[in-house]
Design a protein around this motif. Structure first.
Motif, short mmCIF file in Angstrom:
data_model
loop_
_atom_site.label_atom_id
_atom_site.label_comp_id
_atom_site.label_asym_id
_atom_site.label_seq_id
_atom_site.Cartn_x
_atom_site.Cartn_y
_atom_site.Cartn_z
N MET A 1 -41.06 25.34 36.37
CA MET A 1 -40.56 26.16 35.29
C MET A 1 -39.35 25.51 34.62
SD MET A 1 -39.32 30.12 35.46
CE MET A 1 -37.57 30.12 35.19
N TYR A 2 -39.33 25.53 33.34
CA TYR A 2 -38.22 24.95 32.59
C TYR A 2 -37.02 25.87 32.63
CZ TYR A 2 -35.29 23.49 28.73
OH TYR A 2 -34.21 23.10 27.98
N ARG A 3 -35.86 25.30 32.93
CA ARG A 3 -34.61 26.03 32.85
C ARG A 3 -33.73 25.37 31.80
NH1 ARG A 3 -31.56 27.47 38.41
NH2 ARG A 3 -30.19 25.95 37.51
N THR A 4 -33.15 26.17 30.96
CA THR A 4 -32.23 25.66 29.97
C THR A 4 -30.93 25.25 30.67
OG1 THR A 4 -31.24 26.12 27.82
CG2 THR A 4 -31.20 27.90 29.40
N SER A 5 -30.15 24.40 30.05
CA SER A 5 -28.88 24.02 30.65
C SER A 5 -27.91 25.21 30.64
CB SER A 5 -28.27 22.84 29.90
OG SER A 5 -27.76 23.27 28.64
N PHE A 6 -26.93 25.15 31.53
CA PHE A 6 -25.93 26.21 31.57
C PHE A 6 -25.19 26.28 30.24
CE2 PHE A 6 -21.50 27.50 32.34
CZ PHE A 6 -21.72 28.81 32.75
N TYR A 7 -24.85 25.13 29.69
CA TYR A 7 -24.12 25.09 28.42
C TYR A 7 -24.92 25.78 27.31
CZ TYR A 7 -21.83 23.25 24.25
OH TYR A 7 -21.19 23.13 23.03
N PHE A 9 -27.20 28.06 27.60
CA PHE A 9 -27.13 29.50 27.86
C PHE A 9 -25.76 30.06 27.45
CE2 PHE A 9 -25.46 32.75 30.71
CZ PHE A 9 -26.26 33.82 30.33
N LEU A 10 -24.71 29.36 27.85
CA LEU A 10 -23.35 29.83 27.56
C LEU A 10 -23.13 29.99 26.06
CD1 LEU A 10 -20.73 30.54 29.09
CD2 LEU A 10 -20.03 28.15 28.77
N MET A 11 -23.72 29.13 25.27
CA MET A 11 -23.53 29.20 23.82
C MET A 11 -24.12 30.49 23.24
SD MET A 11 -21.64 26.71 23.03
CE MET A 11 -20.87 27.08 24.60
N THR A 12 -25.07 31.09 23.94
CA THR A 12 -25.63 32.36 23.46
C THR A 12 -24.65 33.51 23.65
OG1 THR A 12 -26.69 33.02 25.55
CG2 THR A 12 -27.97 31.59 24.05
N LEU A 13 -23.59 33.27 24.41
CA LEU A 13 -22.60 34.32 24.71
C LEU A 13 -21.37 34.25 23.81
CD1 LEU A 13 -22.67 34.19 28.61
CD2 LEU A 13 -24.03 35.62 27.08
N LEU A 68 -24.68 35.43 35.37
CA LEU A 68 -25.45 35.84 34.18
C LEU A 68 -26.55 34.81 33.88
CD1 LEU A 68 -22.54 37.00 31.84
CD2 LEU A 68 -24.22 38.47 32.97
N TYR A 69 -26.18 33.53 34.01
CA TYR A 69 -27.14 32.43 33.80
C TYR A 69 -28.30 32.54 34.78
CZ TYR A 69 -28.70 27.49 33.92
OH TYR A 69 -29.43 26.33 33.91
N LEU A 70 -27.99 32.72 36.06
CA LEU A 70 -29.05 32.82 37.07
C LEU A 70 -29.95 34.03 36.79
CD1 LEU A 70 -27.17 31.98 40.39
CD2 LEU A 70 -28.61 30.47 38.99
N ASN A 71 -29.35 35.13 36.44
CA ASN A 71 -30.15 36.34 36.13
C ASN A 71 -31.08 36.09 34.96
OD1 ASN A 71 -28.71 37.60 38.16
ND2 ASN A 71 -27.42 38.78 36.77
#
Length: 74
Positions: A1-7, A9-13, A68-71
């Motif tokens: 499964m593809y996971r986006t980078s933490f960064y 994801f963080l940019m969506t916040l 939040l990222y893991l969730n």
């Protein structure tokens, strides 16, 4: 499964108006040109932040953002 980078994801916040601590972290990380943008590794990002992110007043904020990222990635 593809996971986006933490960064990524963080940019969506990011939140310009009255940000929470996590949203302010996202705002500041956006301005950090050396942030490990492709990483999905907790230890790598944590070490980077501890050594370089004077804009992060507490690592607890990173821990909250990581959870939040893991969730989101589940």
């Amino acid at each position: 499964m593809y996971r986006t980078s933490f960064y990524h994801f963080l940019m969506t916040l990011r939140q310009p108006d009255s940000p929470t601590a996590v949203e302010q972290f996202a705002n500041n990380a956006f301005l950090d040109s050396t942030f490990p943008k492709q990483s999905q590794d907790f230890d790598e990002i944590s070490k980077y932040l501890e050594e370089n992110a004077n804009y992060l007043p507490s690592m607890t904020i990173f821990d909250d953002a990581w959870q939040l990222y893991l969730n989101k990635m589940e």
